[in-house]
Design an enzyme around this catalytic site. Structure first.
Site, PDB file in Angstrom:
ATOM      1  N   ASP A 193      10.508  27.167  -5.312  1.00  0.00           N
ATOM      2  CA  ASP A 193      11.133  25.893  -4.929  1.00  0.00           C
ATOM      3  C   ASP A 193      11.852  26.031  -3.582  1.00  0.00           C
ATOM      4  O   ASP A 193      12.810  26.790  -3.479  1.00  0.00           O
ATOM      5  CB  ASP A 193      12.114  25.472  -6.028  1.00  0.00           C
ATOM      6  CG  ASP A 193      12.564  24.029  -5.910  1.00  0.00           C
ATOM      7  OD1 ASP A 193      12.347  23.411  -4.855  1.00  0.00           O
ATOM      8  OD2 ASP A 193      13.148  23.522  -6.888  1.00  0.00           O
ATOM      9  N   HIS A 286       4.353  15.687  -7.400  1.00  0.00           N
ATOM     10  CA  HIS A 286       5.678  15.658  -6.760  1.00  0.00           C
ATOM     11  C   HIS A 286       5.587  15.905  -5.251  1.00  0.00           C
ATOM     12  O   HIS A 286       6.202  15.172  -4.476  1.00  0.00           O
ATOM     13  CB  HIS A 286       6.561  16.704  -7.441  1.00  0.00           C
ATOM     14  CG  HIS A 286       7.953  16.769  -6.932  1.00  0.00           C
ATOM     15  ND1 HIS A 286       8.880  15.771  -7.160  1.00  0.00           N
ATOM     16  CD2 HIS A 286       8.598  17.713  -6.199  1.00  0.00           C
ATOM     17  CE1 HIS A 286      10.030  16.102  -6.591  1.00  0.00           C
ATOM     18  NE2 HIS A 286       9.886  17.276  -6.001  1.00  0.00           N
TER      19      HIS A 286
HETATM   20  C1  LIG Z   1      14.653  12.923  -3.313  1.00  0.00           C
HETATM   21  C2  LIG Z   1      14.233  14.126  -3.077  1.00  0.00           C
HETATM   22  C3  LIG Z   1      13.858  15.138  -4.099  1.00  0.00           C
HETATM   23  C4  LIG Z   1      14.307  15.322  -5.395  1.00  0.00           C
HETATM   24  C5  LIG Z   1      15.325  14.514  -6.152  1.00  0.00           C
HETATM   25  C6  LIG Z   1      13.613  16.464  -5.915  1.00  0.00           C
HETATM   26  C7  LIG Z   1      13.782  17.003  -7.201  1.00  0.00           C
HETATM   27  C8  LIG Z   1      13.147  18.135  -7.702  1.00  0.00           C
HETATM   28  N1  LIG Z   1      12.182  18.896  -7.073  1.00  0.00           N
HETATM   29  C9  LIG Z   1      11.790  19.916  -7.885  1.00  0.00           C
HETATM   30  C10 LIG Z   1      10.816  20.900  -7.603  1.00  0.00           C
HETATM   31  C11 LIG Z   1      10.072  20.999  -6.423  1.00  0.00           C
HETATM   32  N2  LIG Z   1      10.162  20.192  -5.318  1.00  0.00           N
HETATM   33  C12 LIG Z   1       9.261  20.590  -4.372  1.00  0.00           C
HETATM   34  C13 LIG Z   1       9.083  20.030  -3.112  1.00  0.00           C
HETATM   35  C14 LIG Z   1       9.808  18.970  -2.582  1.00  0.00           C
HETATM   36  N3  LIG Z   1      10.733  18.201  -3.216  1.00  0.00           N
HETATM   37  C15 LIG Z   1      11.264  17.272  -2.359  1.00  0.00           C
HETATM   38  C16 LIG Z   1      12.217  16.304  -2.625  1.00  0.00           C
HETATM   39  C17 LIG Z   1      12.884  16.158  -3.844  1.00  0.00           C
HETATM   40  N4  LIG Z   1      12.781  16.932  -4.942  1.00  0.00           N
HETATM   41  C18 LIG Z   1      10.626  17.477  -1.094  1.00  0.00           C
HETATM   42  C19 LIG Z   1      10.916  16.677   0.157  1.00  0.00           C
HETATM   43  C20 LIG Z   1       9.716  18.508  -1.230  1.00  0.00           C
HETATM   44  C21 LIG Z   1       8.816  19.088  -0.151  1.00  0.00           C
HETATM   45  C22 LIG Z   1       7.548  18.345  -0.056  1.00  0.00           C
HETATM   46  C23 LIG Z   1       6.717  18.886   1.095  1.00  0.00           C
HETATM   47  O1  LIG Z   1       6.723  18.280   2.155  1.00  0.00           O
HETATM   48  O2  LIG Z   1       6.104  19.952   0.930  1.00  0.00           O
HETATM   49  C24 LIG Z   1       8.548  21.727  -4.899  1.00  0.00           C
HETATM   50  C25 LIG Z   1       7.417  22.468  -4.205  1.00  0.00           C
HETATM   51  C26 LIG Z   1       7.890  23.610  -3.364  1.00  0.00           C
HETATM   52  C27 LIG Z   1       8.737  23.181  -2.218  1.00  0.00           C
HETATM   53  O3  LIG Z   1       8.256  22.674  -1.222  1.00  0.00           O
HETATM   54  O4  LIG Z   1       9.942  23.310  -2.352  1.00  0.00           O
HETATM   55  C28 LIG Z   1       9.056  21.982  -6.158  1.00  0.00           C
HETATM   56  C29 LIG Z   1       8.639  23.082  -7.114  1.00  0.00           C
HETATM   57  C30 LIG Z   1      12.537  19.830  -9.065  1.00  0.00           C
HETATM   58  C31 LIG Z   1      12.395  20.784 -10.229  1.00  0.00           C
HETATM   59  C32 LIG Z   1      13.379  18.730  -8.960  1.00  0.00           C
HETATM   60  C33 LIG Z   1      14.381  18.213  -9.889  1.00  0.00           C
HETATM   61  C34 LIG Z   1      14.921  18.900 -10.859  1.00  0.00           C
HETATM   62 FE   FE2 Z   2      11.354  18.466  -5.213  1.00  0.00          FE
END
Ligand SMILES: C=CC1=C(C)c2cc3[nH]c(cc4nc(cc5[nH]c(cc1n2)c(C)c5CCC(=O)O)C(CCC(=O)O)=C4C)c(C)c3C=C
Ligand code: FE2
Length: 378
Positions: A193, A286
């Protein structure tokens, strides 16, 4: 076996203890640096005695001096000695200001930045007001739990009489040196993440030349959401479905559009299709919905901590993500991204947003100055 009473073997202070992050600079510390092993987040509300410019300035001056000292591994004044034998351990203490502060302190009403507009309610929110918002925000990170707790206790002691804790949350990340591979840390769902975080911080800082409030230039805005993971429901999904929900492989963190053994940082290809002709990264995955290319370029720096605070009566862990997102303006950062996720994200049935806060985080300061001085004195 060695007797418990024997003197412990003299272990040298390792890089974990000696590493430090400079407190002073153009931006506050605790944003651009990778998240530490321990996080302490706290919001404070001003007491009646603290609701003047003078009292607020004095508090921020005390907090700044203590944070600067502790970041160098020096004790703050009137120290309780809890971290006396520890090195700085990459301690950062970051200060923010909530919207409610501007209404409470005389003369600050016309200094409220437009970007501090309330975060709109989202359909799936289940927010607890007692753990949301706040006049002041303190984000503490350190690679040692004692050092982090000492900093939290110090800011709370220094606030006595002026401000009281409104809410407090503890979080954690992988400890430095604990990984066997060079890979971004995992969250409590086991996913890598943080991979997609922006390579440049251009959209994190309030530009020097814009913004309605000059005192915020070089600062940033922190959106803080406590997001519970419904881990027992998540466990019901098989590995393939779990990967489809995110759009990345669990093992390596690589996007599902890349070949099986591709490295974590392989760019995602949203147009790629699998042998079945379906999108390799699902329409409701996601990463597809959160990516800047799906949100008109909206970009966030996610700097999160995991949390776990016991179990519900039914045995479900109260665990998840202390989500801290940094951007130059939440109206063009967090808000449009979360609007899209709230409506269509495959992950949303496995998570629950239980608290929310937004803070203006002023720029950093030079030695002799204090954080927020341009707001209170200019
Ligand atoms: C409003 C913004 C976001 C929330 C709320 C959010 C919650 C959330 N995310 C994960 C797990 C992962 N998120 C990943 C990517 C990712 N998430 C957001 C935004 C929010 N996440 C963005 C902008 C991105 C990047 C997208 C991109 O351009 O690649 C990932 C994938 C790995 C990574 O890129 O970090 C995971 C896994 C959880 C578990 C969660 C709430 C509990
Ligand atoms: Fe996320």
């Amino acid at each position: 076996a060695q007797a418990l009473t024997a003197a412990p073997a003299p272990t040298p202070l390792t890089a974990v203890g000696t590493d430090r992050v400079p407190f002073h600079g153009a931006h506050q510390a605790g944003i651009a640096q990778r998240a530490q092993a321990v996080g302490q987040l706290a919001a404070f509300d001003l007491r009646p005695a603290g609701r003047s410019r003078r009292a607020l300035a004095a508090l921020l001056r005390r907090w700044t001096a203590a944070a600067a000292a502790m970041a160098e591994g020096r004790p703050p004044s009137d120290d309780d000695q809890v971290a006396l034998d520890a090195g700085p351990s990459r301690l950062t203490v970051t200060f923010g200001l909530g919207r409610s502060l501007f209404a409470r302190v005389d003369g600050l009403g016309d200094r409220l930045p437009a970007a501090l507009a309330p975060i709109p309610a989202f359909g799936q929110d289940q927010l607890d007001p007692a753990r949301s918002d706040g006049d002041l925000f303190v984000q503490i990170g350190a690679d040692d739990p004692n050092v982090a707790w000492h900093a939290l206790r110090t800011v709370q002691r220094l606030a006595r009489g002026t401000a009281a804790v409104r809410w407090q949350m503890s979080g954690f990340n992988r400890a430095p040196g604990a990984a066997t591979v060079d890979r971004t840390p995992r969250n409590l769902m086991g996913q890598v993440d943080g991979t997609g975080n922006p390579a440049s911080l251009g959209k994190v800082w309030v530009p020097r030349s814009s913004g309605d409030q000059a005192w915020m230039r070089g600062g940033s805005y922190a959106v803080v959401r406590r997001i519970r993971m419904l881990l027992d429901d998540w466990d019901e999904l098989d590995g393939g479905r779990q990967e489809a929900v995110i759009g990345r492989r669990r093992s390596t963190g690589a996007p599902l559009s890349a070949p099986a053994h591709a490295p974590e940082r392989t760019p995602m290809d949203l147009a790629a299709t699998g042998s079945d002709g379906l999108p390799a990264i699902a329409a409701n995955a996601h990463i597809r919905l959160a990516a800047p290319q799906s949100n008109g370029g909206a970009t966030l720096l996610r700097r999160t901590f995991s949390f776990h605070d016991g179990y519900d009566p039914d045995g479900a862990p109260d665990a998840g993500l202390l989500f801290v997102a940094w951007q130059a303006d939440p109206r063009t950062g967090f808000v449009p991204v979360q609007r899209r996720l709230d409506r269509g994200d495959a992950l949303s049935v496995f998570v629950r947003h239980v608290s929310s806060a937004l803070f203006a985080v002023p720029p950093g300061c030079a030695p002799g100055e204090y954080v927020g001085q341009p707001l209170l004195e200019a």
